[in-house]
Design a protein around this motif. Sequence first.
Motif, PDB file in Angstrom:
ATOM      1  N   MET A   1     -56.702  27.883 -33.250  1.00  0.00           N
ATOM      2  CA  MET A   1     -55.245  27.876 -33.249  1.00  0.00           C
ATOM      3  C   MET A   1     -54.776  27.024 -34.440  1.00  0.00           C
ATOM      4  O   MET A   1     -55.299  25.958 -34.678  1.00  0.00           O
ATOM      5  N   PRO A   2     -53.761  27.496 -35.147  1.00  0.00           N
ATOM      6  CA  PRO A   2     -53.258  26.745 -36.302  1.00  0.00           C
ATOM      7  C   PRO A   2     -52.615  25.424 -35.893  1.00  0.00           C
ATOM      8  O   PRO A   2     -52.155  25.250 -34.770  1.00  0.00           O
ATOM      9  N   ASP A   3     -52.563  24.523 -36.849  1.00  0.00           N
ATOM     10  CA  ASP A   3     -51.899  23.233 -36.681  1.00  0.00           C
ATOM     11  C   ASP A   3     -50.423  23.480 -36.349  1.00  0.00           C
ATOM     12  O   ASP A   3     -49.781  24.356 -36.934  1.00  0.00           O
ATOM     13  N   THR A   4     -49.868  22.695 -35.419  1.00  0.00           N
ATOM     14  CA  THR A   4     -48.471  22.902 -35.002  1.00  0.00           C
ATOM     15  C   THR A   4     -47.478  22.581 -36.111  1.00  0.00           C
ATOM     16  O   THR A   4     -46.323  22.986 -36.040  1.00  0.00           O
ATOM     17  N   ARG A   5     -47.902  21.855 -37.162  1.00  0.00           N
ATOM     18  CA  ARG A   5     -47.000  21.542 -38.276  1.00  0.00           C
ATOM     19  C   ARG A   5     -46.947  22.672 -39.298  1.00  0.00           C
ATOM     20  O   ARG A   5     -46.097  22.678 -40.174  1.00  0.00           O
ATOM     21  N   GLN A   6     -47.840  23.623 -39.172  1.00  0.00           N
ATOM     22  CA  GLN A   6     -47.926  24.738 -40.107  1.00  0.00           C
ATOM     23  C   GLN A   6     -46.943  25.840 -39.692  1.00  0.00           C
ATOM     24  O   GLN A   6     -46.684  26.040 -38.505  1.00  0.00           O
ATOM     25  N   LYS A   7     -46.360  26.541 -40.675  1.00  0.00           N
ATOM     26  CA  LYS A   7     -45.494  27.688 -40.373  1.00  0.00           C
ATOM     27  C   LYS A   7     -46.361  28.772 -39.744  1.00  0.00           C
ATOM     28  O   LYS A   7     -47.389  29.156 -40.295  1.00  0.00           O
ATOM     29  N   CYS A   8     -45.958  29.249 -38.569  1.00  0.00           N
ATOM     30  CA  CYS A   8     -46.781  30.200 -37.819  1.00  0.00           C
ATOM     31  C   CYS A   8     -45.974  31.392 -37.320  1.00  0.00           C
ATOM     32  O   CYS A   8     -44.751  31.359 -37.294  1.00  0.00           O
ATOM     33  N   MET A   9     -46.720  32.385 -36.899  1.00  0.00           N
ATOM     34  CA  MET A   9     -46.180  33.557 -36.224  1.00  0.00           C
ATOM     35  C   MET A   9     -46.896  33.654 -34.881  1.00  0.00           C
ATOM     36  O   MET A   9     -48.074  33.310 -34.777  1.00  0.00           O
ATOM     37  N   ILE A  56     -43.565  41.901 -29.607  1.00  0.00           N
ATOM     38  CA  ILE A  56     -42.678  41.183 -30.522  1.00  0.00           C
ATOM     39  C   ILE A  56     -43.495  40.185 -31.348  1.00  0.00           C
ATOM     40  O   ILE A  56     -44.505  39.657 -30.886  1.00  0.00           O
ATOM     41  N   ASP A  57     -43.023  39.958 -32.559  1.00  0.00           N
ATOM     42  CA  ASP A  57     -43.524  38.882 -33.409  1.00  0.00           C
ATOM     43  C   ASP A  57     -42.403  37.869 -33.547  1.00  0.00           C
ATOM     44  O   ASP A  57     -41.256  38.237 -33.816  1.00  0.00           O
ATOM     45  N   ALA A  58     -42.755  36.604 -33.362  1.00  0.00           N
ATOM     46  CA  ALA A  58     -41.783  35.526 -33.474  1.00  0.00           C
ATOM     47  C   ALA A  58     -42.238  34.546 -34.550  1.00  0.00           C
ATOM     48  O   ALA A  58     -43.426  34.238 -34.653  1.00  0.00           O
ATOM     49  N   ALA A  59     -41.289  34.068 -35.334  1.00  0.00           N
ATOM     50  CA  ALA A  59     -41.587  33.083 -36.373  1.00  0.00           C
ATOM     51  C   ALA A  59     -41.612  31.701 -35.727  1.00  0.00           C
ATOM     52  O   ALA A  59     -40.671  30.916 -35.840  1.00  0.00           O
ATOM     53  N   ALA A  60     -42.702  31.433 -35.001  1.00  0.00           N
ATOM     54  CA  ALA A  60     -42.834  30.163 -34.286  1.00  0.00           C
ATOM     55  C   ALA A  60     -44.285  29.952 -33.882  1.00  0.00           C
ATOM     56  O   ALA A  60     -45.021  30.925 -33.675  1.00  0.00           O
ATOM     57  N   HIS A  61     -44.662  28.703 -33.763  1.00  0.00           N
ATOM     58  CA  HIS A  61     -45.979  28.369 -33.221  1.00  0.00           C
ATOM     59  C   HIS A  61     -45.908  28.552 -31.710  1.00  0.00           C
ATOM     60  O   HIS A  61     -44.882  28.236 -31.095  1.00  0.00           O
ATOM     61  N   CYS A  62     -46.967  29.045 -31.100  1.00  0.00           N
ATOM     62  CA  CYS A  62     -46.935  29.315 -29.661  1.00  0.00           C
ATOM     63  C   CYS A  62     -46.818  28.041 -28.819  1.00  0.00           C
ATOM     64  O   CYS A  62     -46.498  28.123 -27.638  1.00  0.00           O
ATOM     65  N   GLN A  63     -47.029  26.861 -29.425  1.00  0.00           N
ATOM     66  CA  GLN A  63     -46.855  25.604 -28.702  1.00  0.00           C
ATOM     67  C   GLN A  63     -45.545  24.898 -29.067  1.00  0.00           C
ATOM     68  O   GLN A  63     -45.299  23.781 -28.612  1.00  0.00           O
ATOM     69  N   ASP A  64     -44.704  25.561 -29.838  1.00  0.00           N
ATOM     70  CA  ASP A  64     -43.398  25.010 -30.196  1.00  0.00           C
ATOM     71  C   ASP A  64     -42.542  24.966 -28.925  1.00  0.00           C
ATOM     72  O   ASP A  64     -42.455  25.963 -28.207  1.00  0.00           O
ATOM     73  N   PRO A  65     -41.899  23.849 -28.622  1.00  0.00           N
ATOM     74  CA  PRO A  65     -41.084  23.758 -27.403  1.00  0.00           C
ATOM     75  C   PRO A  65     -40.005  24.843 -27.308  1.00  0.00           C
ATOM     76  O   PRO A  65     -39.749  25.364 -26.217  1.00  0.00           O
ATOM     77  N   ALA A  66     -39.377  25.203 -28.417  1.00  0.00           N
ATOM     78  CA  ALA A  66     -38.342  26.250 -28.389  1.00  0.00           C
ATOM     79  C   ALA A  66     -38.953  27.598 -27.999  1.00  0.00           C
ATOM     80  O   ALA A  66     -38.370  28.365 -27.226  1.00  0.00           O
ATOM     81  N   LEU A  71     -40.046  31.767 -23.765  1.00  0.00           N
ATOM     82  CA  LEU A  71     -40.967  32.487 -22.874  1.00  0.00           C
ATOM     83  C   LEU A  71     -40.609  32.264 -21.409  1.00  0.00           C
ATOM     84  O   LEU A  71     -40.741  33.185 -20.593  1.00  0.00           O
ATOM     85  N   GLU A  72     -40.139  31.057 -21.073  1.00  0.00           N
ATOM     86  CA  GLU A  72     -39.709  30.793 -19.696  1.00  0.00           C
ATOM     87  C   GLU A  72     -38.538  31.701 -19.326  1.00  0.00           C
ATOM     88  O   GLU A  72     -38.496  32.248 -18.220  1.00  0.00           O
ATOM     89  N   GLU A  73     -37.586  31.864 -20.235  1.00  0.00           N
ATOM     90  CA  GLU A  73     -36.442  32.744 -19.960  1.00  0.00           C
ATOM     91  C   GLU A  73     -36.895  34.199 -19.887  1.00  0.00           C
ATOM     92  O   GLU A  73     -36.421  34.961 -19.045  1.00  0.00           O
ATOM     93  N   LEU A  74     -37.815  34.577 -20.762  1.00  0.00           N
ATOM     94  CA  LEU A  74     -38.354  35.943 -20.748  1.00  0.00           C
ATOM     95  C   LEU A  74     -38.993  36.250 -19.399  1.00  0.00           C
ATOM     96  O   LEU A  74     -38.851  37.364 -18.880  1.00  0.00           O
ATOM     97  N   ALA A  75     -39.674  35.283 -18.816  1.00  0.00           N
ATOM     98  CA  ALA A  75     -40.378  35.489 -17.550  1.00  0.00           C
ATOM     99  C   ALA A  75     -39.458  35.923 -16.413  1.00  0.00           C
ATOM    100  O   ALA A  75     -39.896  36.589 -15.475  1.00  0.00           O
ATOM    101  N   HIS A  76     -38.164  35.581 -16.490  1.00  0.00           N
ATOM    102  CA  HIS A  76     -37.220  35.995 -15.448  1.00  0.00           C
ATOM    103  C   HIS A  76     -36.991  37.507 -15.449  1.00  0.00           C
ATOM    104  O   HIS A  76     -36.575  38.060 -14.428  1.00  0.00           O
ATOM    105  N   PHE A  77     -37.244  38.151 -16.578  1.00  0.00           N
ATOM    106  CA  PHE A  77     -36.947  39.580 -16.707  1.00  0.00           C
ATOM    107  C   PHE A  77     -38.196  40.428 -16.940  1.00  0.00           C
ATOM    108  O   PHE A  77     -38.108  41.648 -17.013  1.00  0.00           O
TER     109      PHE A  77
END
Length: 111
Positions: A1-9, A56-66, A71-77
């Motif tokens: 897994m990439p470093d959380t400080r690195q720009k990720c998808m 979907i592809d998201a411009a975020a690290h999978c451990q980014d709090p946002a 993902l928590e909101e997605l889980a409702h639907f």
Amino acid sequence: MPDTRQKCMSTVLFRVRNLPAVLYKALGGFATNKVNLTRIESYMIEGQFENTQFLIDAAAHCQDPAFELALEELAHFATETTVLGCYPAHPHREVARRGAQSTAQRDAVSV
């Protein structure tokens, strides 16, 4: 897994419930949490509109709090959600983002 400080998808596969406006609602958490989606694809399961999954592809690290909040909101639907992976973003994404910002700034000045 990439470093959380690195720009990720991050890539996510999910199935939605059969509800009115469910895709709009499912993706709302990404907008609320300012997570940019760069790709969305839909696939019918067994040829039925009632059973649809999305990639979907998201411009975020999978451990980014946002991203995690989205993902928590997605889980409702969603009936199923799978994070397929997290990987370093290609450097051209940063160059393209900076170019888009300078174009927007130039356009705002000329108005």
